[in-house]
Write a protein that holds these residues in place. Sequence first.
Motif, PDB file in Angstrom:
ATOM      1  N   GLU A 161      34.459  56.074  93.643  1.00 24.61           N
ATOM      2  CA  GLU A 161      35.134  56.924  94.390  1.00 24.61           C
ATOM      3  C   GLU A 161      34.112  57.239  95.889  1.00 24.61           C
ATOM      4  O   GLU A 161      33.007  57.719  95.688  1.00 24.61           O
ATOM      5  N   PRO A 162      34.686  57.136  97.005  1.00 31.29           N
ATOM      6  CA  PRO A 162      34.092  57.720  98.157  1.00 31.29           C
ATOM      7  C   PRO A 162      33.797  58.978  98.289  1.00 31.29           C
ATOM      8  O   PRO A 162      34.511  59.908  97.610  1.00 31.29           O
ATOM      9  N   GLN A 163      32.671  59.552  98.763  1.00 35.45           N
ATOM     10  CA  GLN A 163      32.020  60.837  98.947  1.00 35.45           C
ATOM     11  C   GLN A 163      32.214  61.454 100.168  1.00 35.45           C
ATOM     12  O   GLN A 163      31.640  60.640 100.956  1.00 35.45           O
ATOM     13  N   ARG A 164      32.809  62.147 100.435  1.00 35.38           N
ATOM     14  CA  ARG A 164      32.573  62.857 101.894  1.00 35.38           C
ATOM     15  C   ARG A 164      31.971  64.257 101.695  1.00 35.38           C
ATOM     16  O   ARG A 164      32.163  65.070 100.757  1.00 35.38           O
ATOM     17  N   PHE A 165      30.857  64.420 102.508  1.00 34.31           N
ATOM     18  CA  PHE A 165      30.159  65.746 102.244  1.00 34.31           C
ATOM     19  C   PHE A 165      29.466  66.287 103.583  1.00 34.31           C
ATOM     20  O   PHE A 165      29.232  65.166 104.658  1.00 34.31           O
ATOM     21  N   VAL A 166      28.840  67.121 103.950  1.00 37.83           N
ATOM     22  CA  VAL A 166      28.226  67.798 105.119  1.00 37.83           C
ATOM     23  C   VAL A 166      26.864  68.148 104.765  1.00 37.83           C
ATOM     24  O   VAL A 166      26.560  68.685 103.654  1.00 37.83           O
ATOM     25  N   SER A 167      25.895  67.426 105.202  1.00 36.02           N
ATOM     26  CA  SER A 167      24.386  67.683 105.108  1.00 36.02           C
ATOM     27  C   SER A 167      23.457  67.932 106.407  1.00 36.02           C
ATOM     28  O   SER A 167      24.250  67.534 107.433  1.00 36.02           O
ATOM     29  N   THR A 168      22.364  68.431 106.253  1.00 35.56           N
ATOM     30  CA  THR A 168      21.414  68.423 107.474  1.00 35.56           C
ATOM     31  C   THR A 168      20.514  67.361 107.441  1.00 35.56           C
ATOM     32  O   THR A 168      19.841  67.381 106.266  1.00 35.56           O
ATOM     33  N   GLY A 199       8.809  58.210 110.954  1.00 31.82           N
ATOM     34  CA  GLY A 199       9.584  58.523 112.186  1.00 31.82           C
ATOM     35  C   GLY A 199      11.147  58.232 111.686  1.00 31.82           C
ATOM     36  O   GLY A 199      12.186  58.288 112.488  1.00 31.82           O
ATOM     37  N   ARG A 200      11.211  58.269 110.309  1.00 32.15           N
ATOM     38  CA  ARG A 200      12.665  58.341 109.721  1.00 32.15           C
ATOM     39  C   ARG A 200      13.108  59.533 109.573  1.00 32.15           C
ATOM     40  O   ARG A 200      12.282  60.679 109.611  1.00 32.15           O
ATOM     41  N   VAL A 201      14.351  59.569 109.291  1.00 31.58           N
ATOM     42  CA  VAL A 201      15.169  60.705 109.034  1.00 31.58           C
ATOM     43  C   VAL A 201      15.867  60.453 107.687  1.00 31.58           C
ATOM     44  O   VAL A 201      16.188  59.405 107.173  1.00 31.58           O
ATOM     45  N   VAL A 202      16.059  61.690 106.954  1.00 33.15           N
ATOM     46  CA  VAL A 202      16.751  61.570 105.578  1.00 33.15           C
ATOM     47  C   VAL A 202      18.166  62.378 105.582  1.00 33.15           C
ATOM     48  O   VAL A 202      18.154  63.514 106.220  1.00 33.15           O
ATOM     49  N   VAL A 203      19.176  61.765 105.025  1.00 36.30           N
ATOM     50  CA  VAL A 203      20.368  62.814 104.877  1.00 36.30           C
ATOM     51  C   VAL A 203      20.275  62.997 103.235  1.00 36.30           C
ATOM     52  O   VAL A 203      20.830  62.168 102.427  1.00 36.30           O
ATOM     53  N   PRO A 204      19.894  64.284 102.814  1.00 38.87           N
ATOM     54  CA  PRO A 204      20.058  64.724 101.663  1.00 38.87           C
ATOM     55  C   PRO A 204      21.634  64.558 101.145  1.00 38.87           C
ATOM     56  O   PRO A 204      22.535  65.072 101.759  1.00 38.87           O
ATOM     57  N   LEU A 205      21.967  64.224  99.843  1.00 36.17           N
ATOM     58  CA  LEU A 205      23.246  63.999  99.375  1.00 36.17           C
ATOM     59  C   LEU A 205      23.419  65.479  98.647  1.00 36.17           C
ATOM     60  O   LEU A 205      22.550  65.997  97.997  1.00 36.17           O
ATOM     61  N   THR A 206      24.502  65.921  98.839  1.00 41.01           N
ATOM     62  CA  THR A 206      24.845  67.208  98.053  1.00 41.01           C
ATOM     63  C   THR A 206      25.552  67.075  96.869  1.00 41.01           C
ATOM     64  O   THR A 206      26.101  67.808  96.214  1.00 41.01           O
ATOM     65  N   PHE A 207      25.472  65.826  96.161  1.00 41.55           N
ATOM     66  CA  PHE A 207      25.846  65.569  94.771  1.00 41.55           C
ATOM     67  C   PHE A 207      25.131  64.608  94.133  1.00 41.55           C
ATOM     68  O   PHE A 207      24.135  64.049  94.702  1.00 41.55           O
ATOM     69  N   GLY A 265      27.601  60.973 112.037  1.00 40.79           N
ATOM     70  CA  GLY A 265      28.082  61.479 113.536  1.00 40.79           C
ATOM     71  C   GLY A 265      28.819  60.295 114.000  1.00 40.79           C
ATOM     72  O   GLY A 265      28.680  60.022 115.232  1.00 40.79           O
ATOM     73  N   GLY A 266      29.748  59.521 113.461  1.00 38.93           N
ATOM     74  CA  GLY A 266      30.526  58.339 113.767  1.00 38.93           C
ATOM     75  C   GLY A 266      29.971  57.151 113.762  1.00 38.93           C
ATOM     76  O   GLY A 266      30.758  56.454 114.379  1.00 38.93           O
ATOM     77  N   HIS A 267      28.624  57.247 113.589  1.00 42.17           N
ATOM     78  CA  HIS A 267      27.880  55.816 113.581  1.00 42.17           C
ATOM     79  C   HIS A 267      27.908  55.196 112.367  1.00 42.17           C
ATOM     80  O   HIS A 267      27.362  55.903 111.186  1.00 42.17           O
TER      81      HIS A 267
END
Length: 74
Positions: free
Chosen positions: A7-14, A21-29, A48-50
Amino acid sequence: MKDAGVEPQRFVSTVVSASRGRVVVPLTFDPDTVWGPKPTHRVRGTVGGHGFRGAVEPFDGGAAVALGPAWPRD
């Protein structure tokens, strides 16, 4: 192409700064709960569309996707 049974997951995260120099996108599930337990969850999606591809990593008691140093510049 969608993987069978996943199942694809759609979520909003900071996005959070990380080492090297990396950044991480925490999962909300919990990916093990949603997609079933696996040693490594390989993922693809958009930020962000990329588009990106990567692997889910442990992060701060949960899980996240790490993005390379080019992401904060772009």
